[in-house]
Design a protein around this motif. Structure first.
Motif, short mmCIF file in Angstrom:
data_model
loop_
_atom_site.label_atom_id
_atom_site.label_comp_id
_atom_site.label_asym_id
_atom_site.label_seq_id
_atom_site.Cartn_x
_atom_site.Cartn_y
_atom_site.Cartn_z
N MET A 1 -5.68 64.80 59.84
CA MET A 1 -5.54 63.54 59.61
C MET A 1 -5.83 62.77 59.98
N LEU A 2 -6.56 61.06 60.22
CA LEU A 2 -7.71 60.87 60.22
C LEU A 2 -6.95 59.42 61.09
N ASP A 3 -8.13 59.25 62.99
CA ASP A 3 -7.01 58.00 63.17
C ASP A 3 -9.06 56.69 62.95
N ASN A 4 -8.27 55.68 63.37
CA ASN A 4 -9.61 54.53 62.64
C ASN A 4 -10.24 54.50 61.92
N ALA A 5 -9.27 54.50 60.75
CA ALA A 5 -10.28 54.94 58.91
C ALA A 5 -8.71 54.49 58.20
N ALA A 6 -10.07 53.83 56.27
CA ALA A 6 -8.62 53.54 55.74
C ALA A 6 -9.32 54.42 54.46
N ILE A 7 -8.82 53.76 53.40
CA ILE A 7 -8.59 54.11 51.74
C ILE A 7 -9.29 53.13 51.17
N LEU A 8 -10.07 52.76 50.33
CA LEU A 8 -10.08 51.88 49.79
C LEU A 8 -10.45 52.44 47.71
N CYS A 9 -9.65 52.21 47.56
CA CYS A 9 -9.07 52.38 46.05
C CYS A 9 -9.83 51.52 44.78
N LEU A 10 -10.49 52.09 44.15
CA LEU A 10 -10.53 51.10 42.50
C LEU A 10 -9.96 52.42 41.64
N ILE A 11 -8.67 51.27 40.88
CA ILE A 11 -8.52 51.81 39.64
C ILE A 11 -8.87 51.40 38.76
N ARG A 12 -8.76 51.91 37.44
CA ARG A 12 -9.48 51.15 36.23
C ARG A 12 -7.73 52.14 35.04
N SER A 13 -7.97 50.65 34.66
CA SER A 13 -6.88 51.08 33.39
C SER A 13 -6.66 50.51 32.30
N ARG A 14 -6.95 50.95 31.08
CA ARG A 14 -6.31 50.65 29.88
C ARG A 14 -5.87 49.80 29.18
N GLY A 15 -3.92 49.65 30.14
CA GLY A 15 -3.29 48.95 30.08
C GLY A 15 -3.61 47.34 31.17
N GLU A 16 -2.09 46.49 31.00
CA GLU A 16 -2.31 45.25 31.88
C GLU A 16 -1.89 46.14 32.97
N LEU A 17 -2.05 45.00 33.61
CA LEU A 17 -1.46 44.78 35.35
C LEU A 17 -0.76 44.21 35.99
N ARG A 18 0.03 43.99 36.03
CA ARG A 18 0.53 42.50 37.53
C ARG A 18 0.91 43.26 38.96
N ASN A 19 0.51 42.40 39.47
CA ASN A 19 0.70 42.14 40.63
C ASN A 19 2.37 41.60 40.94
N PHE A 20 2.92 41.56 42.29
CA PHE A 20 4.40 41.09 42.12
C PHE A 20 4.48 41.53 44.20
N SER A 21 5.30 40.45 44.10
CA SER A 21 5.71 40.48 45.68
C SER A 21 7.46 39.98 45.81
N PHE A 22 7.86 40.49 46.40
CA PHE A 22 9.40 40.19 46.84
C PHE A 22 10.38 40.82 47.81
N ASP A 23 10.75 39.83 48.25
CA ASP A 23 12.08 39.55 49.44
C ASP A 23 13.14 39.41 48.78
N ASN A 24 14.15 40.14 49.74
CA ASN A 24 15.94 39.65 49.35
C ASN A 24 16.39 38.43 50.59
N ASN A 25 14.55 37.90 51.18
CA ASN A 25 15.37 36.82 52.10
C ASN A 25 15.86 35.02 52.51
N ARG A 26 16.93 34.03 51.77
CA ARG A 26 16.35 33.32 51.55
C ARG A 26 16.96 32.96 53.19
N PRO A 27 17.05 31.59 53.05
CA PRO A 27 16.46 30.60 54.34
C PRO A 27 17.75 30.30 54.89
N SER A 28 18.13 30.03 55.96
CA SER A 28 19.39 29.60 56.39
C SER A 28 19.41 28.13 56.87
N SER A 29 20.72 27.08 57.53
CA SER A 29 20.27 26.70 57.96
C SER A 29 18.73 26.44 59.45
N ALA A 30 19.02 27.11 59.80
CA ALA A 30 19.35 27.69 61.65
C ALA A 30 17.56 27.94 61.54
#
Length: 200
Positions: A1-30
Motif C-alpha cells: 500500500m502506498l500513500d501520496n502516490a499515483a499510477i500513470l498507465c499508457l495503453i496501446r490498442s490495435r482496435g478502436e477506443l471510445r471514451n465515455f461519461s454518463f450519469d442518470n441525473n436530470r435537472p428538476s425545477s428546484a
C-alpha cells in the motif's frame, strides 16, 4: 500500500477506443444560488442566503437531521457547464449547517436539485449504445461511489452489478472522475476497447 502516490498507465490498442461519461441525473425545477462559500475547502455556508444544509433540506423535502450519505447520493445538486448538467456531490453536512462538497464550488454558482431516472435501466441503455456497432472486448470503468450508494439504497445493486458484468465492464469505484478537462461526480466514466474489426 502506498500513500501520496499515483499510477500513470499508457495503453496501446490495435482496435478502436471510445471514451465515455454518463450519469442518470436530470435537472428538476428546484434551483438555488450559492451565496457564501469557502472554495478552497469546498464548503458552502449559505444557499439562497440561508444556512446551506437547512435550505438544501427544505428543497428536497426532508428535515436537516435526515441528511445522510444516502440522501446526498440520491438527490445530488447539478451545475450547468458547457451546455450540460454535471453533478456536484455533497460529502456531508457540518454542525454549523454548512455543506462540504467533493468537487469545486464557488459563490454565485447556480445549483439545481437532481431527479434521477432508474439507474439500472439508464445503465443498460447507455451500455447498449456503446455496443450498437459491435460489442467492446472490454470496458474500463470508473464508477463514482455515490452511484453505488444510490443503487444500493434503491435496491438496485445486484441488477447494476449484473449489467456491468454482462457488458464486460471492469474497474473500480471512485470519489470523482475526470473526463477531458472536466472534474465530474456521480458518473460512470471510462474507455471502451473494441476489437480491430469494429469501428464504433
Amino acid at each position: 500500500m502506498l500513500d501520496n502516490a499515483a499510477i500513470l498507465c499508457l495503453i496501446r490498442s490495435r482496435g478502436e477506443l471510445r471514451n465515455f461519461s454518463f450519469d442518470n441525473n436530470r435537472p428538476s425545477s428546484a434551483r438555488m444560488i450559492v451565496t457564501a462559500a469557502d472554495p478552497l475547502r469546498r464548503i458552502v455556508t449559505r444557499i439562497n442566503d440561508e444556512p446551506a444544509a437547512l435550505e438544501y433540506a427544505r428543497l428536497v423535502g426532508l428535515p436537516v437531521d435526515a441528511l445522510t450519505a444516502d440522501v446526498f447520493a440520491t438527490r445530488p445538486v447539478l451545475v450547468r457547464a458547457g451546455g450540460s448538467y454535471h453533478a456536484r456531490a455533497i460529502r456531508h453536512a457540518l454542525p454549523d449547517n454548512s455543506l462540504v462538497f467533493f468537487s469545486a464550488i464557488a459563490e454565485g454558482m447556480v445549483l439545481t436539485i437532481a431527479q434521477s431516472s432508474d439507474i439500472a435501466e439508464h445503465l443498460e441503455g447507455a451500455l447498449a449504445e456503446i455496443s450498437a456497432a459491435g460489442a467492446p472486448d472490454l470496458i474500463l470503468g470508473f464508477d463514482c461511489i455515490f452511484r453505488r450508494i444510490d443503487a444500493e439504497s434503491r435496491q438496485k445493486g445486484a441488477e447494476v452489478s449484473r449489467i456491468l458484468a454482462n457488458n464486460r465492464v471492469v474497474g473500480f469505484s471512485t470519489y470523482g472522475e475526470q473526463f477531458g478537462g472536466l472534474h465530474v461526480n456521480q458518473t460512470l466514466t471510462g474507455v471502451a476497447f473494441y476489437p480491430p474489426e469494429v469501428r464504433p
